[in-house]
Design a protein around this motif. Structure first.
Motif, mmCIF file in Angstrom:
data_model
loop_
_atom_site.group_PDB
_atom_site.id
_atom_site.type_symbol
_atom_site.label_atom_id
_atom_site.label_comp_id
_atom_site.label_asym_id
_atom_site.label_seq_id
_atom_site.Cartn_x
_atom_site.Cartn_y
_atom_site.Cartn_z
ATOM 1 N N THR A 53 0.824 -1.210 0.000
ATOM 2 C CA THR A 53 0.000 0.000 0.000
ATOM 3 C C THR A 53 0.857 1.259 0.000
ATOM 4 N N LEU A 56 0.875 2.195 -3.511
ATOM 5 C CA LEU A 56 -0.408 2.790 -3.889
ATOM 6 C C LEU A 56 -0.470 4.249 -3.456
ATOM 7 N N GLU A 57 -0.021 4.506 -2.234
ATOM 8 C CA GLU A 57 -0.035 5.875 -1.716
ATOM 9 C C GLU A 57 0.837 6.788 -2.576
ATOM 10 N N LYS A 59 1.520 6.493 -5.718
ATOM 11 C CA LYS A 59 0.939 6.688 -7.050
ATOM 12 C C LYS A 59 -0.393 7.435 -7.012
ATOM 13 N N SER A 60 -0.977 7.591 -5.834
ATOM 14 C CA SER A 60 -2.311 8.185 -5.743
ATOM 15 C C SER A 60 -2.248 9.711 -5.709
ATOM 16 N N MET A 63 -5.792 10.335 -0.630
ATOM 17 C CA MET A 63 -6.432 9.188 0.004
ATOM 18 C C MET A 63 -7.324 9.646 1.144
ATOM 19 N N PHE A 116 -8.060 5.137 -2.097
ATOM 20 C CA PHE A 116 -6.962 5.741 -2.845
ATOM 21 C C PHE A 116 -7.536 6.321 -4.130
ATOM 22 N N PHE A 117 -7.400 7.628 -4.318
ATOM 23 C CA PHE A 117 -7.840 8.277 -5.545
ATOM 24 C C PHE A 117 -6.659 8.244 -6.505
ATOM 25 N N MET A 118 -6.777 7.398 -7.526
ATOM 26 C CA MET A 118 -5.642 7.124 -8.400
ATOM 27 C C MET A 118 -5.501 8.136 -9.537
ATOM 28 N N THR A 119 -6.492 8.990 -9.732
ATOM 29 C CA THR A 119 -6.404 10.032 -10.761
ATOM 30 C C THR A 119 -6.779 11.382 -10.143
ATOM 31 N N VAL A 160 -10.635 4.789 -8.328
ATOM 32 C CA VAL A 160 -10.628 4.770 -6.867
ATOM 33 C C VAL A 160 -10.433 3.334 -6.409
#
Length: 186
Positions: A53, A56-57, A59-60, A63, A116-119, A160
């Motif tokens: 994670t 992920l953080e 790349k986001s 969050m 996680f908001f990826m965009t 997301v």
């Protein structure tokens, strides 16, 4: 009142009372400092239990961390929690999570989750909405089953991603539900 109406009322009241009284989940007088402390603890726990994670953080775009969501139901149920939206590691807003559900269910549980908001578009839409309901654009990538995060390349392109962990309690059933996130001032 007929017998059936009393029974329905009693079950609804029990479910509502359970959610309200079911532990320190942020109902009442919790301020920003309390929410921030819980968010920090939750992130430390998530990063240690699910090391992927951290990627992920990184790349986001941001969050939303909900450190403690309490959910209970008996036929009719609900859930509530409070958390913070972080952008570049800094808290920018506070949110509540409210959920109502109905169906064949009984029990109560608590858990934490991180969206996680990826965009940038997903983050922008979340922040500009008056209340955001989790829907088809939300992809769950992990629960308490398993030792590591398992996300496929198709999952990582979702706007997301949700990581749900730290479950405690017992809740059984199949329900129809909707979750709404609303900006708050703690």
């Amino acid at each position: 009142m007929t017998r059936m109406n009393r029974r329905t009322f009693a079950m609804t009241a029990l479910a509502g009372a359970s959610v309200t009284a079911a532990c320190g989940n942020g109902i009442g007088g919790n301020g920003a400092a309390t929410i921030d402390a819980r968010v920090s603890q939750t992130l430390n726990h998530m990063y240690s239990k699910f090391p992927n994670t951290v990627d992920l953080e990184a790349k986001s775009a941001g969050m939303l961390v909900m450190p403690l969501v309490t959910e209970a139901g008996l036929g009719v149920g609900g859930a509530f929690g409070r958390g913070a939206l972080l952008v570049d590691g800094v808290t920018v807003d506070y949110y509540s999570n409210a959920r109502a559900n109905f169906g064949l269910q009984i029990g109560a549980q608590q858990y934490a989750h991180v969206l996680f908001f990826m965009t940038q578009d997903a983050l922008y839409n979340f922040r500009r909405s008056s209340g955001w309901a989790a829907g088809a654009d939300l992809e769950y990538v992990v629960s308490d089953r398993g030792d590591s995060l398992a996300a496929e390349t198709t999952t990582l392109t979702a706007p997301v991603l949700a990581v749900v962990f730290g479950r405690a309690g017992l809740r059984i059933g199949a329900t129809l539900e909707g979750t709404k996130y609303t900006r708050i001032i703690p």
